[in-house]
Design an enzyme around this catalytic site. Structure first.
Site, PDB file in Angstrom:
ATOM      1  N   LYS A 140      -8.333   6.755   6.794  1.00  0.00           N
ATOM      2  CA  LYS A 140      -7.160   6.034   6.268  1.00  0.00           C
ATOM      3  C   LYS A 140      -7.619   4.905   5.357  1.00  0.00           C
ATOM      4  O   LYS A 140      -8.463   4.092   5.745  1.00  0.00           O
ATOM      5  CB  LYS A 140      -6.313   5.467   7.414  1.00  0.00           C
ATOM      6  CG  LYS A 140      -5.417   6.518   8.022  1.00  0.00           C
ATOM      7  CD  LYS A 140      -4.437   5.917   9.003  1.00  0.00           C
ATOM      8  CE  LYS A 140      -3.540   6.997   9.561  1.00  0.00           C
ATOM      9  NZ  LYS A 140      -2.774   6.550  10.730  1.00  0.00           N
ATOM     10  N   GLY A 141      -7.098   4.892   4.153  1.00  0.00           N
ATOM     11  CA  GLY A 141      -7.445   3.834   3.202  1.00  0.00           C
ATOM     12  C   GLY A 141      -8.787   4.051   2.506  1.00  0.00           C
ATOM     13  O   GLY A 141      -9.184   3.278   1.653  1.00  0.00           O
ATOM     14  N   LYS A 168     -11.054  -0.992  -1.403  1.00  0.00           N
ATOM     15  CA  LYS A 168     -10.773  -1.883  -0.277  1.00  0.00           C
ATOM     16  C   LYS A 168     -11.922  -1.709   0.724  1.00  0.00           C
ATOM     17  O   LYS A 168     -12.378  -0.582   0.878  1.00  0.00           O
ATOM     18  CB  LYS A 168      -9.444  -1.502   0.403  1.00  0.00           C
ATOM     19  CG  LYS A 168      -8.230  -1.578  -0.523  1.00  0.00           C
ATOM     20  CD  LYS A 168      -7.017  -0.909   0.130  1.00  0.00           C
ATOM     21  CE  LYS A 168      -5.870  -0.776  -0.864  1.00  0.00           C
ATOM     22  NZ  LYS A 168      -4.709  -0.046  -0.336  1.00  0.00           N
ATOM     23  N   ASN A 226      -3.270   9.628  -6.910  1.00  0.00           N
ATOM     24  CA  ASN A 226      -2.026  10.406  -7.010  1.00  0.00           C
ATOM     25  C   ASN A 226      -0.787   9.531  -6.802  1.00  0.00           C
ATOM     26  O   ASN A 226       0.318  10.060  -6.623  1.00  0.00           O
ATOM     27  CB  ASN A 226      -2.020  11.520  -5.961  1.00  0.00           C
ATOM     28  CG  ASN A 226      -3.179  12.482  -6.158  1.00  0.00           C
ATOM     29  OD1 ASN A 226      -3.350  13.046  -7.232  1.00  0.00           O
ATOM     30  ND2 ASN A 226      -4.001  12.665  -5.124  1.00  0.00           N
ATOM     31  N   THR A 243       1.571  10.312   4.265  1.00  0.00           N
ATOM     32  CA  THR A 243       0.793  11.375   3.620  1.00  0.00           C
ATOM     33  C   THR A 243      -0.474  11.710   4.406  1.00  0.00           C
ATOM     34  O   THR A 243      -1.161  12.675   4.063  1.00  0.00           O
ATOM     35  CB  THR A 243       0.392  10.965   2.190  1.00  0.00           C
ATOM     36  OG1 THR A 243       0.034   9.592   2.245  1.00  0.00           O
ATOM     37  CG2 THR A 243       1.510  11.177   1.201  1.00  0.00           C
ATOM     38  N   GLU A 269       0.046  -3.298   4.616  1.00  0.00           N
ATOM     39  CA  GLU A 269      -1.090  -2.358   4.720  1.00  0.00           C
ATOM     40  C   GLU A 269      -1.141  -1.663   6.071  1.00  0.00           C
ATOM     41  O   GLU A 269      -0.793  -2.277   7.083  1.00  0.00           O
ATOM     42  CB  GLU A 269      -2.404  -3.145   4.580  1.00  0.00           C
ATOM     43  CG  GLU A 269      -3.115  -2.982   3.283  1.00  0.00           C
ATOM     44  CD  GLU A 269      -3.652  -1.578   3.012  1.00  0.00           C
ATOM     45  OE1 GLU A 269      -3.751  -0.766   3.948  1.00  0.00           O
ATOM     46  OE2 GLU A 269      -3.986  -1.300   1.854  1.00  0.00           O
ATOM     47  N   ASP A 270      -1.586  -0.418   6.086  1.00  0.00           N
ATOM     48  CA  ASP A 270      -1.750   0.273   7.373  1.00  0.00           C
ATOM     49  C   ASP A 270      -3.222   0.445   7.746  1.00  0.00           C
ATOM     50  O   ASP A 270      -3.512   0.948   8.823  1.00  0.00           O
ATOM     51  CB  ASP A 270      -1.072   1.654   7.351  1.00  0.00           C
ATOM     52  CG  ASP A 270      -1.822   2.637   6.487  1.00  0.00           C
ATOM     53  OD1 ASP A 270      -2.233   2.261   5.371  1.00  0.00           O
ATOM     54  OD2 ASP A 270      -2.029   3.790   6.918  1.00  0.00           O
ATOM     55  N   SER A 275      -2.713   0.677  -4.310  1.00  0.00           N
ATOM     56  CA  SER A 275      -3.150   1.852  -3.547  1.00  0.00           C
ATOM     57  C   SER A 275      -4.486   2.390  -4.038  1.00  0.00           C
ATOM     58  O   SER A 275      -4.793   2.313  -5.228  1.00  0.00           O
ATOM     59  CB  SER A 275      -2.084   2.950  -3.679  1.00  0.00           C
ATOM     60  OG  SER A 275      -2.579   4.185  -3.240  1.00  0.00           O
ATOM     61  N   ALA A 276      -5.242   2.986  -3.109  1.00  0.00           N
ATOM     62  CA  ALA A 276      -6.518   3.614  -3.477  1.00  0.00           C
ATOM     63  C   ALA A 276      -6.299   4.999  -4.078  1.00  0.00           C
ATOM     64  O   ALA A 276      -7.206   5.586  -4.669  1.00  0.00           O
ATOM     65  CB  ALA A 276      -7.383   3.755  -2.218  1.00  0.00           C
ATOM     66  N   SER A 277      -5.084   5.515  -3.943  1.00  0.00           N
ATOM     67  CA  SER A 277      -4.837   6.899  -4.351  1.00  0.00           C
ATOM     68  C   SER A 277      -4.736   7.071  -5.863  1.00  0.00           C
ATOM     69  O   SER A 277      -4.102   6.272  -6.549  1.00  0.00           O
ATOM     70  CB  SER A 277      -3.539   7.394  -3.715  1.00  0.00           C
ATOM     71  OG  SER A 277      -3.204   8.657  -4.258  1.00  0.00           O
ATOM     72  N   ARG A 304     -11.245   9.036  -1.994  1.00  0.00           N
ATOM     73  CA  ARG A 304     -11.520  10.480  -1.918  1.00  0.00           C
ATOM     74  C   ARG A 304     -13.025  10.752  -1.832  1.00  0.00           C
ATOM     75  O   ARG A 304     -13.477  11.512  -0.978  1.00  0.00           O
ATOM     76  CB  ARG A 304     -10.917  11.176  -3.138  1.00  0.00           C
ATOM     77  CG  ARG A 304     -10.657  12.646  -2.931  1.00  0.00           C
ATOM     78  CD  ARG A 304     -10.094  13.277  -4.191  1.00  0.00           C
ATOM     79  NE  ARG A 304      -8.914  12.588  -4.706  1.00  0.00           N
ATOM     80  CZ  ARG A 304      -8.405  12.786  -5.913  1.00  0.00           C
ATOM     81  NH1 ARG A 304      -8.943  13.654  -6.739  1.00  0.00           N
ATOM     82  NH2 ARG A 304      -7.342  12.111  -6.320  1.00  0.00           N
ATOM     83  N   ASP A 352       0.883  -1.160   0.000  1.00  0.00           N
ATOM     84  CA  ASP A 352       0.000   0.000   0.000  1.00  0.00           C
ATOM     85  C   ASP A 352       0.932   1.224   0.000  1.00  0.00           C
ATOM     86  O   ASP A 352       2.126   1.091   0.297  1.00  0.00           O
ATOM     87  CB  ASP A 352      -0.869  -0.035   1.266  1.00  0.00           C
ATOM     88  CG  ASP A 352      -1.683   1.219   1.444  1.00  0.00           C
ATOM     89  OD1 ASP A 352      -2.297   1.683   0.473  1.00  0.00           O
ATOM     90  OD2 ASP A 352      -1.690   1.772   2.582  1.00  0.00           O
ATOM     91  N   LEU A 353       0.424   2.380  -0.347  1.00  0.00           N
ATOM     92  CA  LEU A 353       1.304   3.561  -0.416  1.00  0.00           C
ATOM     93  C   LEU A 353       1.193   4.451   0.838  1.00  0.00           C
ATOM     94  O   LEU A 353       2.130   4.558   1.634  1.00  0.00           O
ATOM     95  CB  LEU A 353       0.956   4.382  -1.665  1.00  0.00           C
ATOM     96  CG  LEU A 353       1.703   5.701  -1.837  1.00  0.00           C
ATOM     97  CD1 LEU A 353       3.183   5.470  -2.097  1.00  0.00           C
ATOM     98  CD2 LEU A 353       1.095   6.498  -2.998  1.00  0.00           C
ATOM     99  N   ASP A 354       0.013   5.083   0.977  1.00  0.00           N
ATOM    100  CA  ASP A 354      -0.176   6.052   2.067  1.00  0.00           C
ATOM    101  C   ASP A 354      -0.147   5.347   3.425  1.00  0.00           C
ATOM    102  O   ASP A 354      -0.945   4.450   3.683  1.00  0.00           O
ATOM    103  CB  ASP A 354      -1.522   6.774   1.879  1.00  0.00           C
ATOM    104  CG  ASP A 354      -1.560   7.578   0.594  1.00  0.00           C
ATOM    105  OD1 ASP A 354      -0.663   8.404   0.384  1.00  0.00           O
ATOM    106  OD2 ASP A 354      -2.493   7.375  -0.212  1.00  0.00           O
TER     107      ASP A 354
HETATM  108  C1  BG6 Z   1      -5.589   6.230   0.467  1.00  0.00           C
HETATM  109  C2  BG6 Z   1      -5.468   7.180   1.648  1.00  0.00           C
HETATM  110  O1  BG6 Z   1      -4.381   5.565   0.262  1.00  0.00           O
HETATM  111  O2  BG6 Z   1      -5.916   6.971  -0.716  1.00  0.00           O
HETATM  112  C3  BG6 Z   1      -6.764   7.964   1.803  1.00  0.00           C
HETATM  113  O3  BG6 Z   1      -5.211   6.439   2.818  1.00  0.00           O
HETATM  114  C4  BG6 Z   1      -7.080   8.686   0.494  1.00  0.00           C
HETATM  115  O4  BG6 Z   1      -6.613   8.890   2.860  1.00  0.00           O
HETATM  116  C5  BG6 Z   1      -7.145   7.692  -0.651  1.00  0.00           C
HETATM  117  O5  BG6 Z   1      -8.334   9.360   0.602  1.00  0.00           O
HETATM  118  C6  BG6 Z   1      -7.383   8.360  -2.008  1.00  0.00           C
HETATM  119  O6  BG6 Z   1      -6.294   9.153  -2.312  1.00  0.00           O
HETATM  120  P1  BG6 Z   1      -6.257  10.322  -3.382  1.00  0.00           P
HETATM  121  O7  BG6 Z   1      -4.801  10.692  -3.442  1.00  0.00           O
HETATM  122  O8  BG6 Z   1      -6.733   9.744  -4.694  1.00  0.00           O
HETATM  123  O9  BG6 Z   1      -7.142  11.415  -2.922  1.00  0.00           O
HETATM  124 MG    MG Z   2      -2.730   3.237   3.583  1.00  0.00          MG
END
Ligand code: BG6
Ligand code: MG
Length: 224
Positions: free
Chosen positions: A47-48, A147, A120, A19, A171-172, A116-118, A51, A11-13
């Site tokens: 967390k996780g 997730k 970014n 972050t 994973e966190d 990762s869910a992000s 958005r 996982d990333l964040d």
């Molecule tokens: C997860 C973070 O990895 O990504 C969440 O733990 C975040 O806090 C989610 O909302 C989505 O990320 P992003 O960068 O697309 O807004």
């Molecule tokens: Mg995470």
């Protein structure tokens, strides 16, 4: 033929980079503008969480309703602010011992992926100079189910050409641990053992997971 080498999915964040503090600042500013109180403890519950789902939760906590248009605008503004922090990230923002762990895995030829869910994720990896470690990247742009659905990790395992039973997930968040467990992967929680009790193993951070212990986990027999 599937790759028989154990694969490792990160996982990333909260695992590779911290972050959460940037997400917190951006969500807090947004909440303040809407007259909603948003504390560090509230942030823990995000967390996780994607958005969209995070904003839905904040609005629900503040008993606020907004139009679809305003919702999109708020998400956009939050991300713009978050990106101003992300754009300042450097190698210094990598969590302790993460790089050493990645170096070890690379040296031992373990396939490595990001799950990762992000949306970014790639930008963050580029900023902190870790992009080249990853053989596959699955992020928020590629998944339809968040997730605890295992989609993100299953996609990563597929890209690495390994059976899910032959993959290990770091994973966190609890939802991430649940996703790994449902996907029949070995789950390793990074963080609070009480919160991550569903994980196969929990370590406070990568400092606590020394390379000898990691080696033992990687060598554990699994049913392939
Ligand atoms: C997860 C973070 O990895 O990504 C969440 O733990 C975040 O806090 C989610 O909302 C989505 O990320 P992003 O960068 O697309 O807004
Ligand atoms: Mg995470």
């Amino acid at each position: 033929m599937k790759n028989s080498k154990k694969a490792v999915i990160f996982d990333l964040d909260g695992v590779i980079v911290d972050t959460a503090k940037f997400h917190f600042l951006a969500w807090q500013n947004l909440a303040e503008k809407l007259g909603i109180t948003f504390t560090a403890e509230d942030n823990e519950h995000l967390k996780g969480v994607s958005r969209v789902r995070s904003l839905e939760k904040i609005l629900k906590w503040g008993h606020k309703e907004v139009s679809q248009e305003e919702f999109e605008e708020l998400m956009h503004d939050k991300n713009e602010e978050y990106l101003t922090y992300v754009n300042q990230m450097t190698t210094k923002d990598i969590l302790p011992r993460v790089k050493e762990t990645l170096d070890y895995l690379k040296k031992e030829n373990h396939p490595i992926a990001l799950g990762s869910a992000s949306k970014n994720a790639k930008r963050i990896l580029k900023h902190v100079g870790l992009m080249h470690y990853f053989d596959a990247i699955v992020d928020g742009n590629e998944v339809t189910q968040a997730k605890p659905n295992p989609e993100v990790f299953l996609k990563a395992a597929k890209l690495l050409n390994v059976n899910p039973q032959n993959a290990i997930v770091f994973e966190d968040s609890l939802s991430g641990i649940e996703a790994a467990n449902t996907g029949q992967m070995l789950s390793i929680g990074i963080g609070n053992a009480r919160v991550l009790a569903a994980a196969d193993y929990v370590f406070k951070n990568f400092r606590e997971l020394d390379l000898e212990t990691l080696k033992n986990i990687l060598n554990k027999q699994t049913n392939l």
